[in-house]
Design a protein around this motif. Structure first.
Motif, PDB file in Angstrom:
ATOM      1  N   TRP A  91     -24.880  18.847 -21.493  1.00  0.00           N
ATOM      2  CA  TRP A  91     -25.884  18.792 -20.428  1.00  0.00           C
ATOM      3  C   TRP A  91     -26.502  17.405 -20.239  1.00  0.00           C
ATOM      4  O   TRP A  91     -27.370  17.230 -19.388  1.00  0.00           O
ATOM      5  CB  TRP A  91     -26.957  19.851 -20.685  1.00  0.00           C
ATOM      6  N   PHE A  92     -26.036  16.438 -21.022  1.00  0.00           N
ATOM      7  CA  PHE A  92     -26.492  15.056 -20.852  1.00  0.00           C
ATOM      8  C   PHE A  92     -25.402  14.157 -20.265  1.00  0.00           C
ATOM      9  O   PHE A  92     -25.671  13.026 -19.871  1.00  0.00           O
ATOM     10  CB  PHE A  92     -26.908  14.428 -22.194  1.00  0.00           C
ATOM     11  N   ILE A 110     -20.854  14.232 -27.984  1.00  0.00           N
ATOM     12  CA  ILE A 110     -20.341  14.828 -26.747  1.00  0.00           C
ATOM     13  C   ILE A 110     -20.708  13.995 -25.525  1.00  0.00           C
ATOM     14  O   ILE A 110     -19.852  13.679 -24.696  1.00  0.00           O
ATOM     15  CB  ILE A 110     -20.848  16.275 -26.579  1.00  0.00           C
ATOM     16  N   ALA A 111     -22.001  13.641 -25.416  1.00  0.00           N
ATOM     17  CA  ALA A 111     -22.437  12.866 -24.238  1.00  0.00           C
ATOM     18  C   ALA A 111     -22.024  11.400 -24.353  1.00  0.00           C
ATOM     19  O   ALA A 111     -21.458  10.836 -23.413  1.00  0.00           O
ATOM     20  CB  ALA A 111     -23.947  12.974 -24.064  1.00  0.00           C
ATOM     21  N   GLY A 112     -22.314  10.768 -25.501  1.00  0.00           N
ATOM     22  CA  GLY A 112     -22.031   9.350 -25.675  1.00  0.00           C
ATOM     23  C   GLY A 112     -20.544   9.029 -25.753  1.00  0.00           C
ATOM     24  O   GLY A 112     -19.978   8.397 -24.851  1.00  0.00           O
ATOM     25  N   LEU A 113     -19.898   9.498 -26.811  1.00  0.00           N
ATOM     26  CA  LEU A 113     -18.473   9.213 -26.993  1.00  0.00           C
ATOM     27  C   LEU A 113     -17.614   9.982 -26.001  1.00  0.00           C
ATOM     28  O   LEU A 113     -16.621   9.455 -25.478  1.00  0.00           O
ATOM     29  CB  LEU A 113     -18.057   9.545 -28.432  1.00  0.00           C
ATOM     30  N   TRP A 132     -19.928   1.282 -26.873  1.00  0.00           N
ATOM     31  CA  TRP A 132     -19.916   2.682 -27.286  1.00  0.00           C
ATOM     32  C   TRP A 132     -21.216   3.081 -27.971  1.00  0.00           C
ATOM     33  O   TRP A 132     -21.722   4.192 -27.789  1.00  0.00           O
ATOM     34  CB  TRP A 132     -18.717   2.954 -28.204  1.00  0.00           C
ATOM     35  N   TRP A 133     -21.784   2.164 -28.745  1.00  0.00           N
ATOM     36  CA  TRP A 133     -23.002   2.512 -29.486  1.00  0.00           C
ATOM     37  C   TRP A 133     -24.210   2.645 -28.553  1.00  0.00           C
ATOM     38  O   TRP A 133     -25.124   3.421 -28.820  1.00  0.00           O
ATOM     39  CB  TRP A 133     -23.279   1.491 -30.600  1.00  0.00           C
ATOM     40  N   VAL A 134     -24.198   1.904 -27.436  1.00  0.00           N
ATOM     41  CA  VAL A 134     -25.277   2.044 -26.448  1.00  0.00           C
ATOM     42  C   VAL A 134     -25.162   3.407 -25.767  1.00  0.00           C
ATOM     43  O   VAL A 134     -26.168   4.078 -25.515  1.00  0.00           O
ATOM     44  CB  VAL A 134     -25.227   0.910 -25.406  1.00  0.00           C
ATOM     45  N   LEU A 135     -23.931   3.821 -25.475  1.00  0.00           N
ATOM     46  CA  LEU A 135     -23.714   5.137 -24.872  1.00  0.00           C
ATOM     47  C   LEU A 135     -24.163   6.240 -25.829  1.00  0.00           C
ATOM     48  O   LEU A 135     -24.760   7.245 -25.409  1.00  0.00           O
ATOM     49  CB  LEU A 135     -22.242   5.329 -24.500  1.00  0.00           C
ATOM     50  N   CYS A 136     -23.890   6.054 -27.114  1.00  0.00           N
ATOM     51  CA  CYS A 136     -24.348   7.026 -28.117  1.00  0.00           C
ATOM     52  C   CYS A 136     -25.876   7.061 -28.170  1.00  0.00           C
ATOM     53  O   CYS A 136     -26.476   8.138 -28.267  1.00  0.00           O
ATOM     54  CB  CYS A 136     -23.784   6.687 -29.493  1.00  0.00           C
ATOM     55  N   LEU A 137     -26.495   5.888 -28.108  1.00  0.00           N
ATOM     56  CA  LEU A 137     -27.963   5.824 -28.093  1.00  0.00           C
ATOM     57  C   LEU A 137     -28.536   6.519 -26.861  1.00  0.00           C
ATOM     58  O   LEU A 137     -29.583   7.172 -26.934  1.00  0.00           O
ATOM     59  CB  LEU A 137     -28.429   4.368 -28.126  1.00  0.00           C
ATOM     60  N   ALA A 138     -27.844   6.387 -25.739  1.00  0.00           N
ATOM     61  CA  ALA A 138     -28.288   7.051 -24.515  1.00  0.00           C
ATOM     62  C   ALA A 138     -28.226   8.572 -24.691  1.00  0.00           C
ATOM     63  O   ALA A 138     -29.134   9.300 -24.272  1.00  0.00           O
ATOM     64  CB  ALA A 138     -27.432   6.619 -23.327  1.00  0.00           C
TER      65      ALA A 138
END
Length: 199
Positions: A50-51, A160-163, A114-120
């Motif tokens: 859902w993110f 799920i959302a980040g990676l 990738w780590w910024v996407l995970c943080l998001a």
């Protein structure tokens, strides 16, 4: 916010919002079935679903507001197509979008590793959990259960959302469907830099 946006970016974000509104609603039903087996904690491991539209939109378009707008639009459309939660879901979408947006804003909208996407994804998880704590009565739950729920949601947001969002976006990029978008332009620059280094 949209003054610097190209029409095709607005269209793409709108398409993502519609597609993921349907996906979100589908997974509500999946979660309901699973929760009937193991209880409410069933939703936590899949919360990242859902993110994900906020991560994908921001990663591809790379402009302020992409995460917030896509998540909010998806929530509005999900309500329109039948989510039983009703208008309150729109506020949830705004909160989740803000969580993701905060991570990109913290980098000045310049980093999409990738780590910024995970943080998001984690940002969405934290913001949504805080919202749920006050709105959904989490305070009445056992602290150990709360800790387990929070941990699962954060992991789900990151993975799920980040990676997952990165994987799906990179797949679209590889297919050639994202030519002319910021993600494609950045990919071309990286290849040029690598070529110069090899030379």
């Amino acid at each position: 916010m949209l003054k610097s946006w190209k029409l095709k970016e607005v269209v793409l974000l709108s398409v993502f919002a519609v597609v993921f509104a349907v996906v979100y609603l589908l997974f509500v039903h999946v979660g309901n079935i699973w929760a009937g087996v193991i209880g409410p904690i069933a939703y936590e491991w899949m919360f990242g679903i859902w993110f994900i539209v906020s991560i994908i939109s921001a990663y591809i378009i790379r402009k302020p507001g992409a995460a917030l707008l896509s998540e909010t639009m998806a929530a509005i459309i999900e309500v329109m197509i039948g989510n039983a939660v009703g208008p309150r879901l729109i506020l949830s979408g705004i909160v989740q979008g803000l969580g993701a947006e905060a991570a990109f804003a913290a980098t000045g909208y310049k980093r999409y590793d990738w780590w910024v996407l995970c943080l998001a994804g984690i940002g969405s998880a934290v913001f949504s959990f805080a919202y749920g704590f006050f709105v959904s009565g989490y305070a009445a739950l056992d602290p150990s259960l709360l800790a387990w729920m929070f941990t699962l949601r954060v992991i789900s947001g990151a993975v799920i959302a980040g990676l997952g969002g990165k994987y799906l976006s990179d797949g679209l990029l590889a297919s050639g469907a994202l030519r002319g978008y910021a993600i494609s332009q950045e990919s071309i620059k990286l290849r040029q830099v690598k070529g110069e280094i090899l030379e």
